[in-house]
Design an enzyme around this catalytic site. Structure first.
Site, PDB file in Angstrom:
ATOM      1  N   CYS A   1       8.964  -3.930  -0.363  1.00 11.14           N
ATOM      2  CA  CYS A   1       8.430  -4.310  -1.677  1.00 11.14           C
ATOM      3  C   CYS A   1       7.269  -3.406  -2.050  1.00 11.14           C
ATOM      4  CB  CYS A   1       7.974  -5.772  -1.625  1.00 11.14           C
ATOM      5  SG  CYS A   1       7.146  -6.340  -3.116  1.00 11.14           S
ATOM      6  N   TRP A   2       7.279  -2.899  -3.291  1.00 11.07           N
ATOM      7  CA  TRP A   2       6.202  -2.029  -3.787  1.00 11.07           C
ATOM      8  C   TRP A   2       5.034  -2.859  -4.318  1.00 11.07           C
ATOM      9  CZ3 TRP A   2       6.398   1.097  -8.978  1.00 11.07           C
ATOM     10  CH2 TRP A   2       5.358   2.043  -9.012  1.00 11.07           C
ATOM     11  N   GLY A   3       5.328  -4.115  -4.677  1.00  7.41           N
ATOM     12  CA  GLY A   3       4.284  -4.955  -5.251  1.00  7.41           C
ATOM     13  C   GLY A   3       4.150  -4.799  -6.755  1.00  7.41           C
TER      14      GLY A   3
END
Lengths: 108, 590
Positions: free
Chosen positions: A41-43
């Site tokens: 996840c990149w956020g």
């Protein structure tokens, strides 16, 4: 940083799956969304903004100092226009909120 | 796996900022002209609604010509920041379009902040403030409305089809529909962005993807071009961002918003000591740490409660992880914000790495045009520059397609469309399908634990080895971004060793096959980065390319572009003279 999806709240609409820029969210056989690759996840929070039933929370990983605070947003009616309310569910059970008026959100 | 053959006039690979705008331009351009029947296909490995650099949104457009300024001022700024190694023709062509594409975005629905006189609110000399949380959905919606544009979401392109140095299309696969695609096209625009994940990231554990650049931009466009012999430029000018420690949130908002200065552990302001160019700001922080005066901070202690509240809100809008951190660990008025440099990235939108193109954005492969972060020579292009470049590439590609169809019509009255090229052979399709099937053949669940138990390689495993090798031997965080020729030679060998093991990987499904191809792309890009770092025998940009064998700048020999091209499996370095001052047009000489 990653997300968790509340399987109880999820209605299986698949919108989070569609918007994830890494295609990390899948729909399981019970028609519920889950994050298959949580470490990737990149956020970007696209899924959280898209979820119609507020079933997704995001958090800071422990490896970067996260202490378990879970965050999501909801649109609420303000005096003049819709505002975005951010909810921070802290570890001690308390909830802090911050309201952002999109019209005034960009002071810096 | 199902096999599908598709044909289109214009294929756009990558539906991010540049790719979406290229589609919008090509469609409207075609509608205005005789080529109204032009078919456009956008292929995106995620979904164009939120893919690419704009997934999370942005709160400013960083490239805009504000009142009293000119495109020339912008070109001068970018040129100075890159210490001369830029293509002025490319920079002029985008600078002259910044305001036009901004106006178009506003028309599409982007909210741009205005003062009481109705003028855009500026931040500094080149930025305007926007409510850009939904900037990507706005672009995506505009694309979806176009009648002659088809979008293929969740399809990963992994190779071009090139014959006699002309591109005839590309190969890909659906990561969720078990389908192989062979796509023929009259012209192709590559818009896949830059490359993240080459170097060991700041936080290699659970939060490994909490990085500055999108971790899903894996250098696909660079790698495909490199393998087919396209000329590339300036891969040695890496980009390193100065960010808030751990959260990797932007620092500019603290510096510009509340005027926070960069201070060392002794409380001394050090930013003025090293200079204020993008690379010098990173370098100063590294140098203070190396000399024992770290860690470094942005001084926020003492800001007013109003400033603090505004900061918390500003970060919620663009990097909410920083606001969470303040809420969990104490707010910026009480403690300064620690800062650090990220791992290096290869990106044509901030620094200048990418395809060597002419002014029309034609690459050195005929029929292949490029736009956005995948294009070299034009740093500081940001969002508006990527849009402008999408527009330029689209116009050039449409013009090329029209010339092709005119040529075909002249050759025979029965052939009226470039769709009848039939250039991709059955053998090519079979070969590509077989490679994918080989990875899928074992259909073993490709988890790290399983491989550890069995002693085999996994993508994750090899990616970590690649990142560790680049970190230690090609100027990563570990060495304060410095490298020597001896170290680079080790890096090259390590990358080649890892590359040799990729063929034995296996995947459970096509998404995992995509991860294998992404690893291959990164390894290809790593080799080019190493070759470029080794070729520039000087240190022109601190930290971005800090060569310990040549610690000084050498204008005599290296005020030049370092370019490269793969020839017979070897990376050939080409030193090219800078284009002339103020030059507005550059053409390839084949």
């Amino acid at each position: 940083m990653s997300i968790i999806i509340d399987q109880g709240k999820c209605i299986g609409c698949g919108r989070c799956h569609d918007v994830c820029p890494g295609t990390l969210i899948k729909i399981n056989e019970n028609k519920k969304a889950f994050i298959k690759y949580p470490k990737d996840c990149w956020g970007c929070t696209s899924c959280i903004k898209e979820c119609p039933v507020h079933a997704i929370r995001f958090f800071l990983g422990e490896d970067i100092g996260g202490k378990g605070c879970k965050v999501h947003t909801e649109k609420v009616k303000g005096e003049k226009n819709d505002i975005v309310r951010w909810f921070f569910e802290l570890n001690d059970g308390s909830v802090k909120t911050i309201d952002i008026d999109p019209k005034e959100s960009n002071k810096y | 796996m199902k096999i599908e053959r598709l044909k289109t006039d214009l294929l756009i690979i990558g539906g991010g900022t540049a790719g979406c705008y290229a589609a919008i331009t090509a469609a409207s351009n075609a509608a205005e002209n005789k080529g109204a029947g032009l078919k456009i296909l956008v292929v995106e490995k995620a979904n164009i609604k939120r893919s690419g650099c704009l997934a999370a949104g942005v709160n400013a457009l960083n490239a805009y010509i504000t009142e009293g300024r000119t495109p020339k001022d912008y070109v001068e700024y970018a040129k100075k920041d890159a210490d001369g190694i830029v293509r002025e023709d490319l920079l002029y062509s985008i600078s002259e379009k910044f305001n036009e594409v901004t106006a178009h975005l506003e028309k599409l629905g982007l909210v741009i902040l205005k003062d009481k006189d109705g003028k855009y609110v500026t931040r500094g000399n080149r930025n305007i403030k926007i409510n850009g949380e939904n900037i990507k959905p706005i672009l995506a919606d505009a694309v979806k409305k176009l009648p002659n544009v088809t979008v293929l979401n969740h399809v990963n392109i992994f190779d071009f089809s090139v014959h006699d140095n002309r591109i005839d299309g590309a190969f890909g696969f659906g990561i969720e529909n078990d389908t192989f695609y062979a796509i023929e096209a009259g012209a192709v625009i590559i818009a896949t962005g830059g490359a993240a994940g080459l170097y060991r990231p700041n936080n290699p554990g659970f939060s490994r993807h909490k990085m500055w650049y999108p971790p899903f931009n894996t250098g696909a466009g660079y790698a495909m071009g490199i393998r087919h012999g396209a000329e590339m430029t300036t891969f040695e000018m890496r980009f390193i961002a100065l960010r808030c420690k751990d959260t990797i949130a932007p620092t500019g908002t603290l510096a510009q918003g509340v005027g926070a200065k960069q201070v060392n552990a002794l409380g001394e302001v050090y930013e003025t000591k090293y200079g204020i160019s993008t690379s010098e700001r990173v370098y100063g922080t590294v140098a203070e740490n190396l000399e024992g005066r770290g860690p470094c901070y942005l001084r926020t202690v003492g800001i007013t409660p109003e400033q603090e509240e505004s900061l918390l809100k500003a970060y919620l809008n663009m990097a909410p992880s920083q606001t969470i951190r303040w809420i969990e660990n104490g707010t910026p008025s009480k403690a300064n914000v620690e800062i650090e440099g990220t791992e290096p990235y290869i990106v044509g939108g901030h620094t200048a790495s990418g395809y060597w193109v002419d002014t029309k954005r034609a690459t050195t492969i005929e029929g292949l045009y490029a736009a956005g972060d995948v294009v070299g020579g034009a740093p500081q292009k940001y969002v508006t520059g990527a849009l402008a470049e999408g527009e330029i590439a689209a116009k050039s590609a449409v013009e090329y397609i029209e010339s092709l169809s005119a040529l075909q019509q002249a050759q025979g009255p029965d052939i009226s469309s470039v769709n009848l090229l039939e250039k991709i052979s059955e053998e090519e399709v079979t070969e590509h399908v077989a490679e994918i099937e080989k990875f899928l053949g074992k259909r073993i669940n490709n988890t790290f634990e399983k491989a550890r138990d069995e002693g085999g390689d996994t993508v994750e495993h090899l990616e970590e080895e690649m990142q560790a090798a680049m970190d230690a031997y090609a100027g990563g965080i570990k060495t304060g971004y410095r490298y020597s020729e001896n170290q680079l030679a080790i890096a090259r060998k390590e990358i080649e060793k890892i590359e040799a093991r990729v063929g034995d990987l296996h995947a459970a499904d096509l998404q995992e096959v995509m991860y294998i191809y992404e690893l291959k792309e990164r390894l290809t890009v790593c080799k080019s980065v190493i070759a470029h770092l080794a070729a520039r025998h000087e240190t022109r940009w601190h930290s971005f390319a800090e060569n310990t064998d040549y610690p000084e700048k050498d204008n005599e020999r290296f005020r030049k572009y370092v370019n490269s091209r793969l020839e017979n499996g070897q990376i050939k370095i080409i030193l090219r003279e800078l284009t002339a001052e103020g030059q507005r047009n550059y053409e390839h000489h084949h």
